[in-house]
Design an enzyme around this catalytic site. Structure first.
Site, PDB file in Angstrom:
ATOM      1  N   LYS A 180     -64.818   6.266  69.808  1.00  0.00           N
ATOM      2  CA  LYS A 180     -64.829   7.583  69.288  1.00  0.00           C
ATOM      3  C   LYS A 180     -64.602   7.636  67.706  1.00  0.00           C
ATOM      4  O   LYS A 180     -63.314   7.488  67.337  1.00  0.00           O
ATOM      5  CB  LYS A 180     -64.239   8.664  69.759  1.00  0.00           C
ATOM      6  CG  LYS A 180     -64.464   9.881  69.611  1.00  0.00           C
ATOM      7  CD  LYS A 180     -63.464  11.070  69.541  1.00  0.00           C
ATOM      8  CE  LYS A 180     -62.576  11.107  68.465  1.00  0.00           C
ATOM      9  NZ  LYS A 180     -63.207  11.340  67.155  1.00  0.00           N
ATOM     10  N   GLY A 233     -54.938   5.680  63.196  1.00  0.00           N
ATOM     11  CA  GLY A 233     -55.120   7.060  62.821  1.00  0.00           C
ATOM     12  C   GLY A 233     -53.403   7.254  62.407  1.00  0.00           C
ATOM     13  O   GLY A 233     -52.612   6.626  62.094  1.00  0.00           O
ATOM     14  N   SER A 234     -53.231   8.736  62.520  1.00  0.00           N
ATOM     15  CA  SER A 234     -51.663   9.258  62.058  1.00  0.00           C
ATOM     16  C   SER A 234     -50.843   8.904  63.200  1.00  0.00           C
ATOM     17  O   SER A 234     -51.033   8.957  64.090  1.00  0.00           O
ATOM     18  CB  SER A 234     -51.847  10.697  61.384  1.00  0.00           C
ATOM     19  OG  SER A 234     -52.236  11.280  62.601  1.00  0.00           O
ATOM     20  N   THR A 237     -50.927  11.843  65.747  1.00  0.00           N
ATOM     21  CA  THR A 237     -51.950  11.803  66.587  1.00  0.00           C
ATOM     22  C   THR A 237     -51.385  10.649  67.652  1.00  0.00           C
ATOM     23  O   THR A 237     -51.601  10.699  69.091  1.00  0.00           O
ATOM     24  CB  THR A 237     -53.106  11.074  66.123  1.00  0.00           C
ATOM     25  OG1 THR A 237     -53.641  12.290  65.227  1.00  0.00           O
ATOM     26  CG2 THR A 237     -54.198  11.468  67.187  1.00  0.00           C
ATOM     27  N   ALA A 238     -50.932   9.631  67.209  1.00  0.00           N
ATOM     28  CA  ALA A 238     -50.576   8.392  68.205  1.00  0.00           C
ATOM     29  C   ALA A 238     -49.367   8.734  69.180  1.00  0.00           C
ATOM     30  O   ALA A 238     -49.184   8.529  70.322  1.00  0.00           O
ATOM     31  CB  ALA A 238     -49.804   7.287  67.517  1.00  0.00           C
ATOM     32  N   GLU A 255     -51.939   1.619  65.044  1.00  0.00           N
ATOM     33  CA  GLU A 255     -52.221   1.398  63.769  1.00  0.00           C
ATOM     34  C   GLU A 255     -52.078   2.558  63.008  1.00  0.00           C
ATOM     35  O   GLU A 255     -52.947   3.423  62.894  1.00  0.00           O
ATOM     36  CB  GLU A 255     -53.539   0.660  63.359  1.00  0.00           C
ATOM     37  CG  GLU A 255     -53.568  -0.858  64.097  1.00  0.00           C
ATOM     38  CD  GLU A 255     -52.475  -1.797  63.892  1.00  0.00           C
ATOM     39  OE1 GLU A 255     -51.896  -1.543  62.533  1.00  0.00           O
ATOM     40  OE2 GLU A 255     -52.530  -2.881  64.398  1.00  0.00           O
ATOM     41  N   CYS A 289     -54.333   3.099  54.289  1.00  0.00           N
ATOM     42  CA  CYS A 289     -53.077   3.089  54.932  1.00  0.00           C
ATOM     43  C   CYS A 289     -52.143   2.085  54.214  1.00  0.00           C
ATOM     44  O   CYS A 289     -50.814   2.370  54.232  1.00  0.00           O
ATOM     45  CB  CYS A 289     -53.058   2.493  56.486  1.00  0.00           C
ATOM     46  SG  CYS A 289     -54.016   1.026  56.700  1.00  0.00           S
ATOM     47  N   GLU A 393     -46.169  10.387  54.332  1.00  0.00           N
ATOM     48  CA  GLU A 393     -47.495   9.881  53.825  1.00  0.00           C
ATOM     49  C   GLU A 393     -48.247  10.921  53.097  1.00  0.00           C
ATOM     50  O   GLU A 393     -48.584  11.936  53.669  1.00  0.00           O
ATOM     51  CB  GLU A 393     -48.177   9.171  54.894  1.00  0.00           C
ATOM     52  CG  GLU A 393     -49.439   8.488  54.723  1.00  0.00           C
ATOM     53  CD  GLU A 393     -50.342   7.898  55.811  1.00  0.00           C
ATOM     54  OE1 GLU A 393     -50.615   8.597  56.811  1.00  0.00           O
ATOM     55  OE2 GLU A 393     -50.582   6.870  55.742  1.00  0.00           O
TER      56      GLU A 393
HETATM   57  P1  NAD Z   1     -55.922  11.295  62.861  1.00  0.00           P
HETATM   58  O1  NAD Z   1     -54.933  10.750  63.581  1.00  0.00           O
HETATM   59  O2  NAD Z   1     -55.988  12.696  62.538  1.00  0.00           O
HETATM   60  O3  NAD Z   1     -57.346  10.674  63.495  1.00  0.00           O
HETATM   61  C1  NAD Z   1     -57.544   9.428  63.714  1.00  0.00           C
HETATM   62  C2  NAD Z   1     -58.592   9.570  65.061  1.00  0.00           C
HETATM   63  O4  NAD Z   1     -58.074  10.112  66.170  1.00  0.00           O
HETATM   64  C3  NAD Z   1     -59.993  10.333  65.005  1.00  0.00           C
HETATM   65  O5  NAD Z   1     -60.938   9.805  65.594  1.00  0.00           O
HETATM   66  C4  NAD Z   1     -59.492  11.593  65.677  1.00  0.00           C
HETATM   67  O6  NAD Z   1     -60.541  12.494  65.986  1.00  0.00           O
HETATM   68  C5  NAD Z   1     -58.904  11.178  66.783  1.00  0.00           C
HETATM   69  N1  NAD Z   1     -57.760  12.095  67.133  1.00  0.00           N
HETATM   70  C6  NAD Z   1     -57.049  13.101  66.793  1.00  0.00           C
HETATM   71  N2  NAD Z   1     -56.576  13.793  67.759  1.00  0.00           N
HETATM   72  C7  NAD Z   1     -56.511  13.191  68.907  1.00  0.00           C
HETATM   73  C8  NAD Z   1     -55.976  13.284  70.330  1.00  0.00           C
HETATM   74  N3  NAD Z   1     -55.252  14.236  70.410  1.00  0.00           N
HETATM   75  N4  NAD Z   1     -56.301  12.234  71.020  1.00  0.00           N
HETATM   76  C9  NAD Z   1     -57.309  11.314  70.845  1.00  0.00           C
HETATM   77  N5  NAD Z   1     -57.888  10.990  69.517  1.00  0.00           N
HETATM   78  C10 NAD Z   1     -57.468  11.900  68.662  1.00  0.00           C
HETATM   79  O7  NAD Z   1     -56.150  10.393  61.352  1.00  0.00           O
HETATM   80  P2  NAD Z   1     -56.893  10.458  60.170  1.00  0.00           P
HETATM   81  O8  NAD Z   1     -56.484  11.481  59.565  1.00  0.00           O
HETATM   82  O9  NAD Z   1     -58.553  10.473  60.742  1.00  0.00           O
HETATM   83  O10 NAD Z   1     -56.727   9.174  59.403  1.00  0.00           O
HETATM   84  C11 NAD Z   1     -55.722   9.063  58.495  1.00  0.00           C
HETATM   85  C12 NAD Z   1     -54.446   8.115  59.040  1.00  0.00           C
HETATM   86  O11 NAD Z   1     -54.867   6.951  59.399  1.00  0.00           O
HETATM   87  C13 NAD Z   1     -53.617   8.042  58.004  1.00  0.00           C
HETATM   88  O12 NAD Z   1     -51.960   8.408  58.638  1.00  0.00           O
HETATM   89  C14 NAD Z   1     -53.477   6.706  57.783  1.00  0.00           C
HETATM   90  O13 NAD Z   1     -52.405   5.970  57.422  1.00  0.00           O
HETATM   91  C15 NAD Z   1     -54.034   6.077  59.312  1.00  0.00           C
HETATM   92  N6  NAD Z   1     -54.593   4.900  58.887  1.00  0.00           N
HETATM   93  C16 NAD Z   1     -53.806   3.585  59.461  1.00  0.00           C
HETATM   94  C17 NAD Z   1     -54.190   2.253  59.421  1.00  0.00           C
HETATM   95  C18 NAD Z   1     -53.658   1.142  59.809  1.00  0.00           C
HETATM   96  O14 NAD Z   1     -54.285   0.144  60.376  1.00  0.00           O
HETATM   97  N7  NAD Z   1     -52.362   1.372  60.237  1.00  0.00           N
HETATM   98  C19 NAD Z   1     -55.517   2.290  58.850  1.00  0.00           C
HETATM   99  C20 NAD Z   1     -56.262   3.235  58.250  1.00  0.00           C
HETATM  100  C21 NAD Z   1     -55.815   4.680  58.506  1.00  0.00           C
END
Ligand code: NAD
Length: 489
Positions: A180, A233-234, A237-238, A255, A289, A393
């Site tokens: 996804k 992602g963030s 969300t994690a 991550e 990130c 961040e």
């Molecule tokens: P996000 O957490 O908002 O979304 C990431 C993904 O998760 C998207 O596909 C989103 O639709 C999905 N998502 C959102 N809520 C969810 C839920 N409740 N259940 C399941 N999936 C869900 O992050 P973003 O705004 O898309 O990306 C930016 C963030 O990602 C920043 O914090 C950045 O640092 C981080 N990031 C980390 C790395 C790494 O390797 N450590 C790499 C790139 C980005």
């Protein structure tokens, strides 16, 4: 928002069981550099995820029983096909995400191709362990097997790059996947789906379900037949994913975000350090990130550094992402731009000094980009360590520069955030470089460079920056289940 009437909207479809399937409802997707809606993305939910998981489950027995060599050849073929269409992928990524065409051409798409080739190769080289116990007449060995249907959830900043970083090891190891991508950047994943059949990926091995995190993402996280979730992602969300998956005891790789420091000692080679730190702060609009957002400079060189750093940052050209001379494209969304701008306002309200960029310098945009989500590279000085700009961040083209006196002090301050993803250390003193690198709470430490990656080695964060690592060995371990077998002879 205005609609782009001149061109028909691009309408994406889910890819399930080797077929493109329309969805009953759609989400608008914006071109960040114009503010126009130009694409419609399926708004998938439980039903679509259910169909995708079923397709992946059905494909698992055959795919998992193939040897690594066959899977490797298919991954290589997919890499070749993407590489063949590199320009089309780069144009699409730039339009969908707002990143510059130059970045998409030289970083995103080449790295996506490399991810596939890298895991196509590395999967051939793993060996398992064997030990002997002659006293009791036993030999032990380990065997590794794919886990099942992997749920892969990726963010918007490096869309195809991060998606392939997960798909490649997952399927190389023999899993089948339901991916996804971010609802804001789905186009290149959809384009990749069009190449899967030609690459020889059997139907159901890679399924892509488009939609929001709250609907499609959660349905995947909560699905009982998806035993592992790889998420980038963030941190927020994690936490939600951890909670939602807990009843199923799922295997998670997380991550997450960062608040990455650069530590610049007075013996650093500034001619290298300054351009690299400008790049580490503002590359991809600061939406990586690993981007630097706290720069600690030793007091003796602080004013010289600041002067040269600001001059270098001002050279970065912000504007139309498809112009190859542009260094800074558009931010992902209107909401994100507002969020990033608010951090600058908060810093000013706290008495910090904005040395260039937002609110200080004029931003001249071409007529077609007036409604795009642009912001100039912004440098802030005299920010307190406890300020939200030094703690949270920001994920935009904003970096803070502060002075420090001693090694001991700067290590403590650099570690004084909840995150621990990446750090850079700049010094000509090899002893100091090692000492500092060892004491930083950070999954990655680059000294006298930035973003030099060997995909063999572990990638990931400490503290709120993540759980688990990705890389040749680490991804192999995550995407396989190990078993210890004992034979008595
Ligand atoms: P996000 O957490 O908002 O979304 C990431 C993904 O998760 C998207 O596909 C989103 O639709 C999905 N998502 C959102 N809520 C969810 C839920 N409740 N259940 C399941 N999936 C869900 O992050 P973003 O705004 O898309 O990306 C930016 C963030 O990602 C920043 O914090 C950045 O640092 C981080 N990031 C980390 C790395 C790494 O390797 N450590 C790499 C790139 C980005």
């Amino acid at each position: 928002p205005t609609m782009a009437h001149s061109q028909p909207l691009l309408v994406l479809e889910n890819f399930i069981g080797g077929k493109f399937v329309p969805c009953s409802s759609y989400i608008d997707s914006y071109n960040p550099s114009t503010g126009d809606v130009y694409c419609r993305v399926p708004d998938s939910g439980k039903e679509e995820v259910e169909a995708a998981v079923k397709a992946a489950k059905d494909a698992f027995p055959v795919w998992s029983s193939k040897g690594p060599l066959e899977r490797s050849q298919i991954l290589n073929k997919l890499a070749d096909l993407i590489e063949h269409d590199l320009e089309a992928f780069a144009q699409a990524e730039s339009k969908d995400q707002g990143k510059t065409i130059t970045f998409a051409r030289t970083v995103d798409i080449p790295r996506a191709v490399h991810n596939l080739r890298f895991f196509a190769s590395s999967i051939l080289h793993h060996v398992t362990e064997c030990t002997e116990m002659p006293a009791v007449g036993c030999v032990h060995y380990t065997s590794r097997a794919p886990v099942g249907v992997a749920g892969l959830i990726s963010p918007w900043n490096l869309p195809l790059y991060l998606l392939t970083w997960k798909i490649a090891p997952a399927i190389a190891c023999g899993n089948t996947v339901v991916a996804k991508p971010s609802e804001m950047t789905s186009v290149t994943a959809w384009m990749m789906c069009k190449l899967l059949e030609k690459a020889g990926v059997p139907p159901g091995v890679v399924n892509v379900v488009f939609g929001t995190g709250a609907k499609a993402g959660e349905a995947l996280v909560c699905h009982p037949d998806v035993p592992l979730i790889s998420f980038t992602g963030s941190t927020l969300t994690a936490q939600r994913i951890t909670e939602r998956s807990a009843p199923h005891c799922k295997r998670l790789s997380l991550e997450l975000g960062g608040k990455n420091p650069a530590i610049i000692f007075d013996d650093a080679d500034l001619s290298q350090c300054i351009p690299t730190t400008v790049r580490s702060s503002f590359a991809n609009q600061g939406e990586i990130c690993l981007c630097t957002s706290r720069i600690f400079v030793q007091r003796g060189i602080y004013s010289e550094f600041l002067k040269r750093f600001v001059a270098e940052a001002k050279k970065w050209k912000t504007g139309n992402p498809s112009d190859p001379t542009v260094d800074v494209g558009a931010l992902i969304s209107k909401e994100h731009l507002e969020k990033v701008r608010n951090y600058v306002k908060k810093a000013q309200a706290e008495g910090a000094r904005v040395l260039c960029g937002e609110g200080v310098d004029p931003l001249a945009l071409p007529p077609g980009n007036q409604k795009g989500y642009f912001m100039l590279p912004t440098v802030i000085a005299e920010v307190k360590d406890e300020s939200c700009c030094m703690q949270e961040e920001i994920f935009g083209p904003v970096t803070c520069v502060v002075a420090f006196d001693t090694e001991e002090e700067v290590i403590k301050r650099a570690n004084g955030v909840k995150y621990g993803l990446a750090a850079t250390v700049w010094s000509g003193n090899v002893g100091r470089v090692h000492r500092v690198a060892h004491r930083l709470q950070s999954g990655l430490v680059w000294t006298n460079c930035w973003l030099v990656r060997d995909l063999n080695l572990p990638f990931g964060g400490m503290k709120a920056s993540g759980i688990g690592r990705e890389g040749a060995k680490d991804s192999y371990e995550f995407f396989t289940e190990v078993k210890t077998i004992t034979i008595k002879h």
